[in-house]
Enzyme design. Structure first.
Site, PDB file in Angstrom:
ATOM      1  N   GLU A  68     -17.988  27.365  28.487  1.00 35.30           N
ATOM      2  CA  GLU A  68     -19.199  27.220  27.687  1.00 35.30           C
ATOM      3  C   GLU A  68     -19.587  28.540  27.023  1.00 35.30           C
ATOM      4  O   GLU A  68     -20.037  28.574  25.881  1.00 35.30           O
ATOM      5  CB  GLU A  68     -20.353  26.720  28.563  1.00 35.30           C
ATOM      6  CG  GLU A  68     -20.187  25.307  29.081  1.00 35.30           C
ATOM      7  CD  GLU A  68     -19.432  25.261  30.404  1.00 35.30           C
ATOM      8  OE1 GLU A  68     -18.845  26.300  30.798  1.00 35.30           O
ATOM      9  OE2 GLU A  68     -19.411  24.192  31.038  1.00 35.30           O
ATOM     10  N   PRO A 271      -3.346  28.202  37.807  1.00 35.20           N
ATOM     11  CA  PRO A 271      -4.316  27.291  38.434  1.00 35.20           C
ATOM     12  C   PRO A 271      -5.727  27.506  37.893  1.00 35.20           C
ATOM     13  O   PRO A 271      -6.093  28.623  37.513  1.00 35.20           O
ATOM     14  CB  PRO A 271      -4.236  27.661  39.917  1.00 35.20           C
ATOM     15  CG  PRO A 271      -3.812  29.095  39.927  1.00 35.20           C
ATOM     16  CD  PRO A 271      -2.901  29.258  38.732  1.00 35.20           C
ATOM     17  N   ARG A 272      -6.489  26.438  37.881  1.00 34.34           N
ATOM     18  CA  ARG A 272      -7.878  26.539  37.439  1.00 34.34           C
ATOM     19  C   ARG A 272      -8.684  27.428  38.385  1.00 34.34           C
ATOM     20  O   ARG A 272      -9.581  28.145  37.962  1.00 34.34           O
ATOM     21  CB  ARG A 272      -8.489  25.130  37.387  1.00 34.34           C
ATOM     22  CG  ARG A 272      -9.944  25.079  36.967  1.00 34.34           C
ATOM     23  CD  ARG A 272     -10.123  25.442  35.529  1.00 34.34           C
ATOM     24  NE  ARG A 272     -11.493  25.212  35.070  1.00 34.34           N
ATOM     25  CZ  ARG A 272     -11.950  25.543  33.880  1.00 34.34           C
ATOM     26  NH1 ARG A 272     -11.140  26.102  32.998  1.00 34.34           N
ATOM     27  NH2 ARG A 272     -13.203  25.288  33.538  1.00 34.34           N
ATOM     28  N   PRO A 339      -7.727  20.907  25.626  1.00 31.93           N
ATOM     29  CA  PRO A 339      -6.413  21.207  25.038  1.00 31.93           C
ATOM     30  C   PRO A 339      -6.494  22.084  23.795  1.00 31.93           C
ATOM     31  O   PRO A 339      -5.458  22.384  23.187  1.00 31.93           O
ATOM     32  CB  PRO A 339      -5.901  19.812  24.665  1.00 31.93           C
ATOM     33  CG  PRO A 339      -7.142  19.078  24.256  1.00 31.93           C
ATOM     34  CD  PRO A 339      -8.242  19.602  25.179  1.00 31.93           C
ATOM     35  N   GLU A 341      -7.319  25.322  23.258  1.00 30.57           N
ATOM     36  CA  GLU A 341      -6.737  26.660  23.297  1.00 30.57           C
ATOM     37  C   GLU A 341      -5.219  26.647  23.151  1.00 30.57           C
ATOM     38  O   GLU A 341      -4.680  27.404  22.337  1.00 30.57           O
ATOM     39  CB  GLU A 341      -7.159  27.382  24.582  1.00 30.57           C
ATOM     40  CG  GLU A 341      -8.612  27.813  24.577  1.00 30.57           C
ATOM     41  CD  GLU A 341      -8.986  28.623  25.804  1.00 30.57           C
ATOM     42  OE1 GLU A 341      -8.175  28.677  26.756  1.00 30.57           O
ATOM     43  OE2 GLU A 341     -10.088  29.194  25.821  1.00 30.57           O
TER      44      GLU A 341
END
Length: 439
Positions: A68, A271-272, A339, A341
């Site tokens: 954000e 990984p996130r 998606p 980026e």
């Protein structure tokens, strides 16, 4: 009856918040030990600050986390350029770093106060914002109500409601309406999001598109990129990014399936949540895979199977090392990840089918040939194999993704048009109070 019920619930929420206020210190302290709070700035979560309010008009901009924050950076740049002060709140340590690195002292950063009456009141009494702009889907009852009570215009920008959030609010439509009536304007990402906000009682609602499309691509440290590109040169690569629990193992299994067909293949896994890095590295090792961890500065050797992107803020680095990217939270979890980026950085996009949170972006990418959906690990392996073997098709997808993103631009201009009735008086006020003698 429903209006009375909504008032009762919100009153109970207010009283419950006041009751737990003395107890939240332990929770914030625990978060600090986990690195989720800056120890020296914990008091900001209670609405305290050591920074004086600047003179002149002030906009409060809130963005929860990194995604954000990056989305609203161009909007904040415009507001600052008008000579209007900005206090920007975020909820994570990483997003705070993004604000600091991007704006320096041009913007005041604070951690967002807890959604409790004492903390919100303290924050608002000190900063006395002329306008509050909230990004995406941050609907905090006490904050919204207190801003409403002070007659501070509140605008939700880049508004988004996931399937789950919309269903939850619909069950409590009377409560949603009691909160939405405090919003001066909702600027939604898509027609579907706009219809959802309107169904919950928001007025007026306009549609801008996704602000994330109007941002710059994620950057990469030139030295890190040059070093990694040299190590990776000549090797077939693909990436699994923003992965959630279970998807890293799928990516590792795909690597094993592809290794026999593509000599020297390197799989990049990002990984996130990097705090799972030790567990994931052990899992890779158990499968016989050699891992280079970016957080340790490990060298990528010819024997390395997995480049493990266990750092935050380096997505631009990892995506520049490949032309194929699987976007996670879409096979083993629901909702998907953005998606935009990878498409911006000329990458062929693959994803699972659970992409409800980014439905519009995926719809446009798929329709124009920039993305493909897969059902499982076998189908993912097949798609990566196909793209590695077919350079022409791979480049078609890459070009289609980039063209789609270019076509989707325009959200910033649309958002600024929606904000004009609230921003224009502040521009006039700023000019009158800028000390130039024009007052």
């Amino acid at each position: 009856m429903s209006e009375r019920w909504a008032r009762t619930i919100l009153s109970a929420y207010r009283m419950a918040g006041a009751a737990v206020y003395p107890l939240v210190g332990g929770y914030i302290a625990w978060r600090s030990t986990k690195g989720k709070e800056e120890a020296g700035r914990r008091r900001e979560r209670y609405g305290f600050t050591r920074i004086a309010r600047p003179r002149g008009p002030l906009v409060w901009m809130h963005a929860a986390s990194v995604g954000e924050t990056n989305a609203v950076i161009p909007l904040v740049e415009r507001i600052v350029g008008y000579g209007i002060g900005v206090v920007m709140t975020t909820g994570t340590v990483t997003s705070a770093r993004v604000v600091r690195e991007r704006f320096g002292d041009r913007v005041i950063h604070q951690y967002v106060p807890l959604d409790l009456k004492p903390t919100v009141n303290r924050f608002l009494s000190h900063w006395s914002p002329d306008l509050a702009i909230i990004a995406e889907s941050e609907i905090w009852p006490m904050t919204i109500l207190e801003l409403g009570a002070r007659r501070v215009p509140q605008v939700l920008v880049n508004g988004r409601l996931s399937d789950r959030s919309f269903a939850a609010w619909k069950k409590r439509s009377y409560l949603a309406e009691a909160l939405m009536e405090n919003l001066a304007h909702v600027v939604a990402q898509s027609e579907e999001d706009g219809a959802r906000f309107a169904a919950l009682g928001a007025r007026p609602v306009t549609v801008s598109g996704n602000l994330k499309v109007d941002t710059d691509p994620p950057q990469a440290d030139p030295e890190k990129l040059a070093a990694l590109a040299k190590d990776v040169a000549g090797r077939p690569t693909w990436a699994a990014i923003s992965t959630h629990d279970g998807e890293e193992e799928i990516a590792a299994d795909v690597h094993l399936l592809l290794k026999a067909r593509h000599a020297g293949i390197l799989t990049i896994i990002v990984p996130r949540h990097p705090d799972r890095a030790d567990t994931l590295e052990a899992m890779f090792s158990a499968k016989g895979l050699t891992t280079a961890r970016q957080s340790r500065g490990d060298r990528v050797s010819p024997a390395t199977d997995i480049l493990f992107g266990d750092t935050i803020g380096d997505m631009g680095l990892y995506l520049r090392l490949t032309e194929i990217a699987f976007v996670g939270r879409s096979l083993e979890a629901e909702g998907g990840q953005n998606p935009i980026e990878p498409a911006m950085l000329d990458t062929a996009v693959l994803s699972g089918r659970n992409v409800q949170n980014f439905r519009e972006a995926y719809h446009q990418l798929i329709e124009r040939g920039g993305a493909r959906l897969v059902n499982d690990r076998e189908m993912l392996a097949g798609a990566v194999n196909f793209l590695l073997n077919n350079e022409g098709k791979r480049r078609e997808m890459m070009a289609a993704g980039r063209a789609t993103v270019d076509e989707m631009r325009g959200a910033l201009a649309a958002t600024l048009r929606a904000l004009e009735p609230y921003i224009q008086p502040l521009i006039v006020k700023a000019r009158l109070e800028d000390g130039s003698g024009r007052r």
